[in-house]
Scaffold this motif. Structure first.
Motif, mmCIF file in Angstrom:
data_model
loop_
_atom_site.group_PDB
_atom_site.id
_atom_site.type_symbol
_atom_site.label_atom_id
_atom_site.label_comp_id
_atom_site.label_asym_id
_atom_site.label_seq_id
_atom_site.Cartn_x
_atom_site.Cartn_y
_atom_site.Cartn_z
ATOM 1 N N GLU A 91 19.899 1.744 -5.878
ATOM 2 C CA GLU A 91 18.546 1.183 -5.953
ATOM 3 C C GLU A 91 18.432 0.321 -7.191
ATOM 4 N N GLU A 136 8.897 -1.896 -0.439
ATOM 5 C CA GLU A 136 7.500 -1.489 -0.488
ATOM 6 C C GLU A 136 6.928 -1.089 0.873
ATOM 7 N N GLU A 157 7.927 2.222 1.748
ATOM 8 C CA GLU A 157 7.315 3.214 0.866
ATOM 9 C C GLU A 157 5.871 3.506 1.258
ATOM 10 N N ASN A 158 5.129 2.425 1.513
ATOM 11 C CA ASN A 158 3.740 2.613 1.932
ATOM 12 C C ASN A 158 3.655 3.505 3.157
ATOM 13 N N THR A 199 5.927 5.665 4.303
ATOM 14 C CA THR A 199 6.299 7.062 4.068
ATOM 15 C C THR A 199 5.202 7.781 3.295
ATOM 16 N N ASN A 200 4.539 7.067 2.373
ATOM 17 C CA ASN A 200 3.425 7.702 1.663
ATOM 18 C C ASN A 200 2.332 8.133 2.629
#
Lengths: 365, 737
Positions: B129, B163, B166-167, B169-170
């Motif tokens: 990463e 991103e 991530e959004n 999965t959040n």
């Protein structure tokens, strides 16, 4: 309406009411234990605030005990909600449904049990008949007298055939005459149905006349359990003696304890047959003297000297109020026509009938 | 540990909870994985396509990157010309930071592997990463293969943004935790509550106020402390140092003071004449005095404009005034006083009724003059009530949005200023801050009224009202007061008459000829709005009624932890200005996990939440008078909580239930302040349309819609009166918004 009667058992039950605003907690019931036999009518008797209603409400399921267990027969019902337990309560304020007429009030429990309407109608009418309200089925509760409302409440509880009937000061809102009638009525119905019944009252006459056994409570503590005559004649404390009947307490000192109890009263020695076992010689104690365990004799022939203040003639008996150094003492004279009666103002002496009196420890009023 | 909480039950609860959590975790993890796989596949495709389409000519590299970035911004691209190991590598990128990133990572182990892979003409997806400009990115290298298909001219370096994944999965995590929490609570209640149904109701109420009261307000407060996603006091510094905003605050307070004072005086005169003098037609007078309470928003302002506006019937046609303007503080005070004096009237009526007139008689008997009796006995006894009514009107005046919107002109008040910030200048943060600022005086007045004034009441209810009236005023004074009242009522009726007249006039102020065109046009253009408003209000009404009664039951009869909090949150919307609620709803429900803005649901929810307090208070007041033994008896006879509620509680509190419902309906139909932020093209609101018509000077159309609204409102109240004849409680709580 026959059903096998069920026993009730209270085991180490304590109820504490948490007081929200930082005040001390209130112990409403403190470690109560008792058993009620199937078909028995037991009264919880005590002054207001003694925990008797709280005890009843815990049996009914309206309060949860802080500690302890409650059994109906062999079933632990401590945490069952009221609708899941086989008890029925008659509330002090009756709690009749104001938006339903008498019939619908009484039928409420049966409708919940989804009985056919024909059967409901028959049962409601026969139950109303039992309490003598057959003609008022269509009335609104607000159009009934206090005594009639009381009967509706009773009928509404009885119709669901509970194993245990709980009555919370059911007669307190009625006038004296009605109270007497309803008392007889309740006793009759209870005996007819043979239903286990717990009755809460602060009225000793009610308790005496109705109960198979009485449980006397004070400040959340059970003070004595026993049949009405045991409680009356053989109370275990000054409190119980005073609460269940008229009484005079004469201060004495315990001299000797054996088969009987010898006490010293104003230089005189008196032998009394009944006494509390927990006393020992030298203790200060009292003689519990009920009006009927005293008699009037000529001056200086008895134990206490005095003067008759008032005589009240009641037909079968005469009540003499005698002024003495120990306050005013009531003496009951049965069949006054056959006995010597002292007129008001006359000097007399009061004698104790030793087998009717009892020596109690001199503590706790 | 006894009974309900035995160790065995706790253990089994913990075990099953863990199992369910594991299952949920597994399900959501699979979902996440498959989503991420899709994302990765898409990225790979994108990379391949871009590598194919990239120009082999290095001169075109930068233009190409710029062009690509216009379409996709989820990847930053570096173009490298030359074969690694053979040529000097030339780096092309329009972004200097990308070049730095490339150069600083060039010699790393991962890059070496990547270059090797590229050298063999294969794409390289790094498992490491990286972070670029504070965001985490994944690194991809793709060779630029030449026409021969065997050789390369260079390669592309992609920094793929992580991103989106991530959004997502959040969001999934939030859903998973939410699902687990709901399961755990429900399971806990069913296992450990003696009365699970009540447990669910309490939990439902907590969830409701948590999501629809606490969360939006929190979001609104949070926003005022944010600047570019970071904590900052900037919004508040701007607001509190700006003259314009402080003027608006002072404007609101000034208007509130004037309105409250006038309303209380007029309300007192009404209450005094009706409760303390022998007058004929009292019933009529008092009904007329209550009329403005239920008049829809804008209607009084509208008729004031029609009569006294720049083209007003009285100002222009009759008096020919040129410089007079109704817009501003004067007009606002007038319209608010007319609209809100009934609140004072009702409050003071209650107070005067409760004062035992034997006290006044005693004073008169002792040869006190009438004036002395009034000033030394009656008035001092009524002072807490006077204060109370003053504060109530003050609160209402500050929260008022509809009248200032139409009538303020250049005069600034906070509620309108907040609205303009949000809708006109698109500064949600400022709007939120202003409406929070508005909450301060409102809340203060509300709390003072609730907990201080109401406790200082000298009035004791003896339960034996004396129906005799002491003659407290002389004939001429009485005549003066009654004349005043009658004139005032005539004026109010005139205002209503003006609105009705407005429906039939071609062009108010210019052409007063009779026409029916307004009616047809208004009904045609307003049909959707009328239907929407009616539908949404009708949907909200039964919910609000039922929820209010359940909440009242829970508040009065149940003991549980957090009851005060629940009660506070249920009643809070009563004291919170609609503007703040509207803005906070926009903030909270315009983003995941709950996107509701634009739907009809948010409007219905808003209605329910805002009108709940009055219904709850009505239910609480009624329930407090009902012997708990009645419900206990029903439960004792075998009814569970739902049955008790249905067969006993609801029939017994029917008056509160019905008035709560009709109140909700009327207030929903006439709502403005919060709703104006929540309407959409799909779901429009009558009141907003009235405002739009007025703003575009189509007063005829506005009059027609106002009249329709007035008819609906009166119809609803008439129906309620039929069902529940006497209903003081509700009238006391009807306020404008």
């Amino acid at each position: 309406m026959s059903k096998t009667s069920v026993s009730v058992r209270i085991e180490n039950v304590t109820k504490v009411f948490k007081d929200v605003k930082g005040k001390a907690d209130v112990i409403a019931v403190n470690n109560a234990n008792f058993d009620i036999e199937p078909g028995e009518l037991v009264t919880l008797l005590g002054p207001s605030g003694c925990g008797k209603t709280t005890t009843l409400r815990m049996i009914g399921g309206f309060e949860l005990p802080t500690k302890g267990k409650i059994f109906l027969g062999n079933e632990d019902i401590t945490f069952l909600p009221p609708n899941k337990r086989d008890t029925a309560t008659v509330f002090q304020s009756y709690g009749l449904f104001p938006h339903m007429n008498v019939f619908d009030n009484v039928a409420y429990g049966l409708k919940l049990r989804k009985l056919p309407s024909k059967q409901i109608k028959d049962k409601v009418m026969s139950t109303l008949d039992l309490v003598g309200l057959k003609d008022l089925a269509q009335r609104a509760p607000s159009k009934l007298s206090g005594g009639q409302q009381q009967r509706v409440a009773l009928a509404r509880s009885l119709i669901v055939e509970p194993s245990v009937l709980l009555l919370d000061e059911p007669l307190s809102n009625l006038d004296a005459l009605l109270r007497e009638q309803m008392r007889v009525e309740i006793k009759r119905i209870q005996k007819t149905l043979g239903i286990t019944t717990i009755y809460v009252t602060h009225d000793r006459v009610e308790a005496m006349s109705l109960s198979d056994r009485i449980i006397v409570m004070k400040n959340g503590i059970i003070r004595q359990i026993g049949s009405p005559n045991l409680i009356y004649e053989d109370p275990n404390s000054k409190f119980v003696a005073g609460f269940v009947g008229k009484v005079a307490f004469l201060p004495v000192e315990v001299l000797e304890i054996g088969e009987t109890c010898k006490v010293k009263f104003e230089e005189k020695t008196v032998e009394v047959r009944k006494f509390s076992p927990e006393m020992s010689p030298g203790d200060s104690a009292v003689i519990m003297a009920r009006p009927e365990s005293l008699k009037l004799v000529d001056p200086s022939k008895g134990m206490i000297e005095g003067e008759v203040a008032t005589n009240i003639y009641l037909g079968g008996s005469l009540e003499s109020f005698v002024t003495t150094d120990h306050g005013e003492i009531l003496v009951q004279i049965d069949n006054p026509a056959e006995k010597k009666v002292f007129a008001e103002g006359e000097k007399v002496s009061i004698a104790i009938i030793p087998h009717l009196a009892k020596v109690l420890p001199d503590k706790d009023e | 540990m006894i009974g309900l909480y035995s160790w065995r039950k706790l253990l089994s609860f913990a075990l099953i909870s863990v199992l369910v959590f594991a299952a949920l975790f597994w399900i959501f993890d699979t979902l996440k994985d498959s989503f991420l796989k899709v994302v990765r596949d898409n990225q790979r495709q994108l990379v391949t396509v871009l590598a194919e389409s990239a120009p082999r000519d290095k001169e075109l590299a930068e233009d190409w990157i710029t062009a690509v970035n216009k379409e996709f911004n989820e990847a930053d691209i570096i173009y490298v010309h030359g074969v690694p190991g053979w040529d000097e590598l030339q780096v092309f990128t329009p972004n200097e930071q990308l070049r730095t990133f490339y150069e600083s990572n060039y010699s790393s182990e991962d890059f070496e592997k990547a270059l090797e892979s590229v050298y063999y003409l294969e794409n390289y997806y790094s498992s490491l990463e990286y972070s670029f400009e504070g965001k985490s990115v994944s690194l991809v290298l793709a060779p630029l293969i030449d026409e021969t298909r065997y050789d390369m001219t260079g390669f592309l370096v992609f920094l793929m943004s992580a991103e989106a994944g991530e959004n997502y999965t959040n969001l999934l995590n939030i859903f998973m935790i939410g699902a687990f929490a709901i399961f755990a609570i429900i399971y806990f209640i069913s296992k450990f509550f003696r009365d699970p149904i009540m447990g669910y109701v309490i939990m439902g109420l907590f969830l409701m106020v948590g999501i629809f009261v606490a969360y939006p307000l929190f979001e609104a407060v949070r926003l005022t402390f944010l600047e570019d996603g970071k904590f900052s006091m900037q919004t508040w510094i701007t607001i509190l140092s700006s003259k314009q905003y402080l003027n608006a605050l002072w404007g609101s307070v000034k208007l509130g003071i004037l309105t409250a004072s006038f309303s209380t005086i007029i309300g007192f005169i009404f209450a005094f004449v009706i409760n303390r003098t022998a007058t004929r037609g009292k019933k009529f007078l008092s009904t007329m005095g209550l009329l403005p309470v239920i008049s829809p928003p804008f209607s009084l302002s509208l008729s004031l404009i029609l009569l006294f506006g720049s083209n007003g019937l009285i100002t222009k046609q009759i008096l020919g005034l040129k410089d007079f303007t109704i817009y501003g503080l004067g007009g606002l005070t007038a319209v608010q006083t007319i609209g809100m004096f009934p609140i004072a009237f009702l409050t003071l009526s209650g107070v005067l009724q409760a004062i035992d007139s034997t006290l006044e008689e005693a004073s008169l008997d002792l040869n006190g003059s009438r004036w002395r009796t009034f000033s030394k006995v009656t008035f001092p006894l009524a002072i807490p009530g006077v204060l109370s009514s003053w504060l109530l009107v003050f609160t209402n005046s500050l929260a008022d949005f509809a009248n200032p919107l139409l009538l303020a002109g250049s005069y600034k008040v906070l509620s309108v200023e907040a609205y303009i910030e949000v809708t006109g200048r698109n500064r949600l943060g400022h709007g939120a801050a202003l409406s929070i600022l508005l909450l301060m005086p409102t809340l203060t007045a509300f709390l003072v009224q609730r907990f201080w004034v109401s406790r200082k009441s000298y009035v004791t209810v003896t339960g034996k009202p004396s129906s005799r009236l002491s003659d407290l005023v002389s004939k001429p004074v009485k005549f003066g007061l009654i004349t005043f009242i009658v004139l005032f009522i005539v004026f109010i009726l005139g205002l209503y008459g003006t609105i009705v007249a407005g429906c039939f006039v071609a062009n108010w102020g210019i052409d007063y000829s009779f026409t029916l065109k307004n009616i047809t046009e208004a009904l045609q253009r307003g049909r959707d709005a009328i239907v929407d408003t009616f539908t949404l209000s009708a949907v909200a009404t039964p919910f609000a009624g039922l929820i209010a009664m359940m909440a009242a039951l829970v508040i009065v009869r149940k003991k549980f932890a957090g009851k005060k909090v629940l009660e506070g949150l249920i009643l809070a919307p009563f004291a919170i200005p609609g503007t703040l609620i509207g803005i906070s709803y926009v903030l909270a429900f315009n983003k995941p996990p709950l996107i509701l803005v634009g739907t009809g649901a948010i409007i219905v929810i808003n209605y329910i939440i805002r009108e709940l307090p009055v219904g709850v208070e009505g239910g609480v007041a009624t329930l407090r008078q009902i012997d708990p033994a009645i419900e206990e008896a029903a439960q004792d006879l075998g009814a569970d909580s739902t049955t008790v509620f249905r067969t006993i509680v609801l029939p017994l509190i029917r008056p509160a239930f019905i008035s709560g419902m009709s109140y909700t309906f009327v207030r929903s139909m006439t709502a403005v302040s919060a709703i104006i932020f929540l309407i959409s093209a799909q779901w429009y609101h009558m009141t907003v349309l009235i405002y739009n018509f007025s703003e575009s000077i189509r007063f005829g159309l506005a009059s027609v819609l106002s009249t329709v609204l007035i008819i609906i409102v009166f119809g609803a109240f008439g129906l309620m009166r039929l069902l529940v004849p006497k209903n003081e409680y509700m009238e006391k709580n009807v306020t404008l918004n």
